[in-house]
Design a protein around this motif. Structure first.
Motif, short mmCIF file in Angstrom:
data_model
loop_
_atom_site.label_atom_id
_atom_site.label_comp_id
_atom_site.label_asym_id
_atom_site.label_seq_id
_atom_site.Cartn_x
_atom_site.Cartn_y
_atom_site.Cartn_z
N THR A 1 -15.71 -0.31 19.06
CA THR A 1 -15.66 0.23 20.40
C THR A 1 -15.54 1.75 20.41
OG1 THR A 1 -13.27 -0.11 20.45
CG2 THR A 1 -14.65 -1.86 21.35
N VAL A 2 -15.95 2.35 21.52
CA VAL A 2 -15.89 3.81 21.67
C VAL A 2 -14.45 4.27 21.80
CG1 VAL A 2 -16.53 5.76 23.13
CG2 VAL A 2 -18.19 3.93 22.67
N PHE A 3 -13.67 3.58 22.63
CA PHE A 3 -12.28 3.96 22.86
C PHE A 3 -11.34 3.01 22.12
CE2 PHE A 3 -14.55 5.42 26.69
CZ PHE A 3 -14.24 6.77 26.63
N ASP A 4 -10.24 3.56 21.63
CA ASP A 4 -9.24 2.72 20.98
C ASP A 4 -8.29 2.18 22.05
OD1 ASP A 4 -7.69 4.91 21.64
OD2 ASP A 4 -7.72 5.73 19.62
N THR A 5 -7.15 1.74 21.62
CA THR A 5 -6.24 1.09 22.57
C THR A 5 -5.48 2.07 23.45
OG1 THR A 5 -4.54 1.03 20.85
CG2 THR A 5 -5.92 -0.93 21.09
N SER A 6 -5.52 3.36 23.08
CA SER A 6 -4.82 4.33 23.91
C SER A 6 -5.55 4.55 25.23
CB SER A 6 -4.69 5.66 23.17
OG SER A 6 -5.97 6.22 22.92
N PRO B 1 -7.68 6.07 27.94
CA PRO B 1 -8.73 7.09 27.94
C PRO B 1 -8.35 8.28 28.82
CG PRO B 1 -9.67 4.91 28.27
CD PRO B 1 -8.18 4.77 28.39
N ARG B 2 -8.76 9.46 28.36
CA ARG B 2 -8.52 10.68 29.13
C ARG B 2 -9.78 11.05 29.90
NH1 ARG B 2 -6.51 14.16 24.21
NH2 ARG B 2 -7.66 12.53 23.10
N THR B 3 -9.72 12.18 30.57
CA THR B 3 -10.90 12.62 31.32
C THR B 3 -11.93 13.20 30.38
OG1 THR B 3 -10.08 14.88 31.65
CG2 THR B 3 -9.39 13.20 33.26
N ALA B 4 -13.15 13.31 30.87
CA ALA B 4 -14.22 13.89 30.07
C ALA B 4 -13.88 15.32 29.67
CB ALA B 4 -15.53 13.84 30.85
N ALA B 5 -13.31 16.09 30.59
CA ALA B 5 -12.96 17.48 30.30
C ALA B 5 -11.91 17.57 29.20
CB ALA B 5 -12.46 18.16 31.56
N GLU B 6 -10.96 16.64 29.19
CA GLU B 6 -9.92 16.65 28.16
C GLU B 6 -10.51 16.31 26.79
OE1 GLU B 6 -5.97 15.42 30.77
OE2 GLU B 6 -7.33 13.86 30.06
N TYR B 7 -11.34 15.28 26.74
CA TYR B 7 -11.99 14.94 25.47
C TYR B 7 -12.87 16.08 24.99
CZ TYR B 7 -10.63 9.98 25.47
OH TYR B 7 -9.93 8.80 25.43
N ILE C 1 -16.80 14.76 16.51
CA ILE C 1 -17.85 13.82 16.92
C ILE C 1 -17.25 12.68 17.73
CG2 ILE C 1 -19.41 12.04 15.99
CD1 ILE C 1 -20.03 14.11 13.73
N ARG C 2 -16.14 12.16 17.27
CA ARG C 2 -15.48 11.08 18.00
C ARG C 2 -15.06 11.54 19.40
NH1 ARG C 2 -9.98 8.81 15.59
NH2 ARG C 2 -9.35 10.91 16.21
N SER C 3 -14.40 12.69 19.47
CA SER C 3 -13.91 13.18 20.76
C SER C 3 -15.05 13.53 21.71
CB SER C 3 -13.02 14.41 20.55
OG SER C 3 -11.89 14.08 19.77
N ARG C 4 -16.12 14.13 21.17
CA ARG C 4 -17.21 14.55 22.05
C ARG C 4 -18.00 13.36 22.57
NH1 ARG C 4 -18.71 19.94 23.07
NH2 ARG C 4 -20.13 19.86 24.86
N PHE C 5 -18.16 12.32 21.75
CA PHE C 5 -18.86 11.14 22.26
C PHE C 5 -18.01 10.45 23.32
CE2 PHE C 5 -20.58 6.82 22.27
CZ PHE C 5 -21.93 7.10 22.37
N ARG C 6 -16.71 10.43 23.12
CA ARG C 6 -15.83 9.87 24.15
C ARG C 6 -15.92 10.70 25.44
NH1 ARG C 6 -10.49 8.30 20.47
NH2 ARG C 6 -11.37 6.35 19.63
N ALA C 7 -16.05 12.02 25.29
CA ALA C 7 -16.24 12.87 26.48
C ALA C 7 -17.53 12.49 27.20
CB ALA C 7 -16.28 14.34 26.07
N CYS C 8 -18.57 12.22 26.41
CA CYS C 8 -19.86 11.83 26.99
C CYS C 8 -19.73 10.53 27.77
CB CYS C 8 -20.88 11.70 25.86
SG CYS C 8 -22.51 11.11 26.39
N VAL C 9 -19.07 9.55 27.19
CA VAL C 9 -18.92 8.25 27.85
C VAL C 9 -18.03 8.38 29.08
CG1 VAL C 9 -18.14 5.87 27.58
CG2 VAL C 9 -19.32 7.02 25.69
N ALA C 10 -16.96 9.17 28.96
CA ALA C 10 -16.09 9.39 30.12
C ALA C 10 -16.87 10.08 31.24
CB ALA C 10 -14.88 10.21 29.70
N GLU C 11 -17.73 11.02 30.87
CA GLU C 11 -18.55 11.71 31.86
C GLU C 11 -19.48 10.74 32.59
OE1 GLU C 11 -19.82 14.94 34.08
OE2 GLU C 11 -18.34 15.08 32.46
N LEU C 12 -20.11 9.87 31.83
CA LEU C 12 -21.00 8.87 32.43
C LEU C 12 -20.24 7.95 33.38
CD1 LEU C 12 -23.09 7.96 29.25
CD2 LEU C 12 -23.91 9.23 31.24
N THR C 13 -19.00 7.64 33.02
CA THR C 13 -18.18 6.79 33.89
C THR C 13 -17.76 7.53 35.15
OG1 THR C 13 -17.35 5.62 31.93
CG2 THR C 13 -16.12 5.34 33.97
#
Length: 212
Positions: free
Chosen positions: A98-103, A105-111, A128-140
């Motif tokens: 999965t993209v996000f772990d159990t913690s 999720p933060r905002t796209a700007a924070e990631y 790479i991990r943080s920026r892809f999470r930022a991308c997914v958070a942005e899409l959400t």
């Protein structure tokens, strides 16, 4: 298996033949699918060692039986080590990568800010991990993706690509980089990070399709 080999006529296993047999065995598709360049690098390092080992065994074993048995054992060890280093065995028990772990999720700007700090310090694997999470958070946040937990990187590509087809092309290499680095034990590099940055930029600027 060992008893069968011992029952056969004596076989003189030389260094070149042993290395060729090992390379042929490990070049089968089952191994090629497990890590690509990582496997090739590992093979280059172990082939010399296997050859040297068999040279020493052939000097103490007139009929080469011990050398052949040792080759089989070494091949099994090499396969296990290579698959472990490629991340295949370590991730085989995961239900989802999965993209996000159990913690939470933060905002796209924070990631995104975290990724920029990590990249500035040269820690491209975490960047790479943080920026892809930022991308997914942005899409959400932009409602291109619904807020559903447990997506893999490739599910992000599929879901976002259906909602906004223009995102499919930049997201695919980013998802590959994320999965290889986070779950496949591949090194983080500036090039892989750049692919994820491009996907994140696309997520921020993509036109949202409005139905109706």
């Amino acid at each position: 298996m060992i008893a069968v080999f011992l029952a056969e006529p004596p076989v003189d296993v030389g260094r070149d033949q042993a290395a060729a047999e090992a390379a042929e065995e490990l070049s089968k598709s089952a191994y090629r699918q497990s890590g690509g360049s990582l496997i090739e690098k590992a093979l280059n390092k172990v082939m010399q060692w296997i050859g040297d080992m068999l040279d020493s065994l052939s000097g103490s074993s007139p009929n080469g039986h011990a050398g052949l048995v040792m080759l089989i054992v070494l091949l099994a060890l090499v396969v296990v080590v290579v698959l472990w280093r490629a991340g295949v065995l370590r991730t085989s028990h995961r239900e989802k990568q999965t993209v996000f772990d159990t913690s939470r999720p933060r905002t796209a700007a924070e990631y995104r800010a975290q990724a920029e700090r990590e990249a500035a310090s040269g820690d491209y694997a975490h960047a790479i991990r943080s920026r892809f999470r930022a991308c997914v958070a942005e899409l959400t946040e932009r409602t291109i993706l619904d807020d559903r937990a447990g997506r893999t990187a490739y599910e992000v590509v599929a879901d976002a690509g259906r909602a906004t087809p223009a995102l499919r092309e930049p997201l695919q290499p980013a998802a590959l980089a994320f999965t290889e680095v986070v779950y496949g034990n591949r090194p983080g590099t500036p090039e892989r990070y750049a692919a994820v940055v491009a996907a994140d930029d696309a997520a921020r600027t993509a036109r949202v399709m409005v139905s109706g």
